[in-house]
Write a protein that holds these residues in place. Structure first.
Motif, PDB file in Angstrom:
ATOM      1  N   LYS A 277     -29.086 -34.284   5.237  1.00 42.58           N
ATOM      2  CA  LYS A 277     -29.307 -33.335   4.137  1.00 42.58           C
ATOM      3  C   LYS A 277     -30.052 -33.976   2.975  1.00 42.58           C
ATOM      4  O   LYS A 277     -30.700 -33.298   2.190  1.00 42.58           O
ATOM      5  CB  LYS A 277     -27.932 -32.849   3.620  1.00 42.58           C
TER       6      LYS A 277
ATOM      7  N   PRO B  22     -32.756 -30.155  18.510  1.00 40.31           N
ATOM      8  CA  PRO B  22     -31.873 -29.638  19.549  1.00 40.31           C
ATOM      9  C   PRO B  22     -32.106 -28.154  19.834  1.00 40.31           C
ATOM     10  O   PRO B  22     -31.614 -27.631  20.828  1.00 40.31           O
ATOM     11  CB  PRO B  22     -30.462 -29.821  18.955  1.00 40.31           C
TER      12      PRO B  22
ATOM     13  N   ILE C 134     -44.940 -38.498   2.086  1.00 43.42           N
ATOM     14  CA  ILE C 134     -43.695 -39.206   2.423  1.00 43.42           C
ATOM     15  C   ILE C 134     -43.709 -40.612   1.837  1.00 43.42           C
ATOM     16  O   ILE C 134     -42.709 -41.095   1.304  1.00 43.42           O
ATOM     17  CB  ILE C 134     -43.502 -39.250   3.954  1.00 43.42           C
TER      18      ILE C 134
ATOM     19  N   TYR D 270     -29.187 -34.914  11.586  1.00 45.64           N
ATOM     20  CA  TYR D 270     -29.812 -34.205  10.476  1.00 45.64           C
ATOM     21  C   TYR D 270     -29.268 -34.775   9.166  1.00 45.64           C
ATOM     22  O   TYR D 270     -28.063 -34.901   8.982  1.00 45.64           O
ATOM     23  CB  TYR D 270     -29.517 -32.707  10.547  1.00 45.64           C
TER      24      TYR D 270
ATOM     25  N   GLY E 281     -42.753 -28.799  12.552  1.00 45.07           N
ATOM     26  CA  GLY E 281     -41.533 -28.737  11.753  1.00 45.07           C
ATOM     27  C   GLY E 281     -40.322 -29.421  12.365  1.00 45.07           C
ATOM     28  O   GLY E 281     -39.191 -29.135  11.990  1.00 45.07           O
TER      29      GLY E 281
ATOM     30  N   ILE F  99     -38.446 -38.355   0.021  1.00 51.27           N
ATOM     31  CA  ILE F  99     -39.894 -38.132   0.066  1.00 51.27           C
ATOM     32  C   ILE F  99     -40.560 -38.827  -1.127  1.00 51.27           C
ATOM     33  O   ILE F  99     -40.163 -38.621  -2.267  1.00 51.27           O
ATOM     34  CB  ILE F  99     -40.216 -36.622   0.074  1.00 51.27           C
TER      35      ILE F  99
ATOM     36  N   GLU G 170     -34.745 -34.989   1.999  1.00 47.74           N
ATOM     37  CA  GLU G 170     -35.755 -34.471   1.069  1.00 47.74           C
ATOM     38  C   GLU G 170     -35.914 -35.398  -0.144  1.00 47.74           C
ATOM     39  O   GLU G 170     -37.016 -35.578  -0.660  1.00 47.74           O
ATOM     40  CB  GLU G 170     -35.378 -33.046   0.628  1.00 47.74           C
TER      41      GLU G 170
ATOM     42  N   MET H 213     -27.202 -31.746  14.710  1.00 51.62           N
ATOM     43  CA  MET H 213     -26.091 -31.320  13.866  1.00 51.62           C
ATOM     44  C   MET H 213     -24.771 -31.318  14.612  1.00 51.62           C
ATOM     45  O   MET H 213     -23.742 -31.597  14.054  1.00 51.62           O
ATOM     46  CB  MET H 213     -26.371 -29.935  13.317  1.00 51.62           C
TER      47      MET H 213
END
Lengths: 254, 254
Positions: B213, B157, B64, B211, B28, B219, B216, B188
């Motif tokens: 947002k 991190p 992906i 990161y 993950g 994909i 997603e 972040m």
């Protein structure tokens, strides 16, 4: 032949009312955080709770709880878990701490089963297990011996996580293992397809947990964890767990 | 006795200049996203690139990339990977697609080795492998046969991820396997301890990825992926990979 360990394990666990395994097909979804926060929260409500870290791929509940390194279970006709923040606490980490090499195949199965056989949990309302991600051989070996384990599945809203989780759910259903339901963790947007997809599978959507940017700061500080977005989302999820009717029935077609 | 598959595999791979395994001790952390974006980006630069998804715990590069379900490798004295978005693409998913049961222990090892033995990559500058998380028995079986695999490690991190990654690094070092370096994904905040901790281990910190947002939404849409924060962070990381001097030397004390 019946495995002789079955009766030993089941007598060890006879004082425990329910055994809930927090699990996910995918790693990194916050499974350990959810398991730890849930155990702490139930204990705060007055339940007698055990937390059992069996994630041999990377045990981390001891880091989340900030447990001092010298804390160890006490040997007394088996192992008696120390009490940490109101929880009876046991972890694989006591046995692998300084060894970088992960345990191998049958060793993992034996270690999991051995820990179940020797741990003296005593009387508990709930035993929360932090499971390794996925359904490895070792997890299957374990659920064959401990048939009472109910699964609570954690996913994130990401399609990449949920696709893997769906496969895990299909397998759990095929094996007719009890599933309490699914928790959606690390939510960032308001609407996702996860609740609907979960219901389609015949499973219970237990609730959502917002992504909390400050969660990292709660590591090692259990009190903070209960005031995080995980802590805030727990009342609804705990209620669903305690409602025995909530144990999901998988749809036959999967 | 020398495993007879060693020579078959090494002749199959003889046209490939470098083999980079994108790996992480923890699931993950965005390993598959980084592997896919990196392969696409190198291909865009004009390199001949292969992408090889060996993550049997949950293959996801096909999701992906948005690969149509009916795309399959061609059988021709082995398997010839189809070309997808400029990449020679091969995945375990072709062989496990509709089976919910994950493969078991020795089956996994055999499947990974078999795929290496039959795949006709031809001439490539880079073969990027999306590895399963951790260092399972099967990964060890594989690196024993394919000694040229260089590891690129992805972490987030979070202390919970990095603690697991550190154990993986210790094991890789103990086994004297080459490590290109470490990438910090899903950042972040501005400052973390990861660069310093990485250098302490004697390893190369290759760079950070913010990161994103909106990741997603990329994909299934490779073009979008290259314009995400992962895509933006890649030039520096690719440069470090191409600089052969960057292959890290582990510190003896770990």
């Amino acid at each position: 032949m019946i495995d002789p360990r079955t009766s030993i394990i089941n007598s060890r666990l006879s004082g425990i009312k329910r055994i809930i395994a927090i699990s996910s097909g995918k790693g990194g979804v916050g499974k350990s955080m959810v398991a730890t926060a849930m155990a702490l929260s139930f204990a705060k409500d007055g339940y007698r709770v055990g937390l059992f870290d069996l994630d041999f791929t990377g045990p981390s509940t001891h880091i989340i709880l900030g447990i001092p390194k010298n804390l160890q279970p006490k040997e007394e006709k088996g192992l008696v878990p120390p009490i940490v923040d109101g929880l009876a606490y046991m972890s694989l980490v006591y046995f692998v701490r300084d060894n970088p090499a992960p345990m191998r195949g049958v060793d993992v199965s034996n270690a999991l089963i051995e820990l179940f056989s020797v741990t003296q949990w005593g009387e508990l309302d709930l035993l929360i297990i932090d499971m390794p991600p996925g359904i490895s051989d070792s997890v299957l070996d374990l659920v064959r011996l401990v048939k009472r384990i109910e699964f609570l599945i954690v996913t994130t809203p990401s399609m990449l996580a949920f696709e893997v989780v769906k496969k895990q759910l299909a397998l759990l259903c095929e094996l007719k293992l009890p599933i309490v339901g699914l928790v959606e963790n690390m939510k960032m947007s308001d609407i996702t397809a996860i609740p609907e997809e979960t219901e389609k599978l015949g499973l219970k959507y237990l609730g959502e947990i917002q992504y909390d940017k400050k969660i990292e700061a709660s590591i090692g500080n259990p009190e903070k964890l209960l005031y995080s977005d995980i802590g805030k989302a727990l009342p609804q999820i705990k209620k669903a767990i305690l409602d025995k009717k909530s144990v999901s029935k998988c749809r036959s077609k999967q």
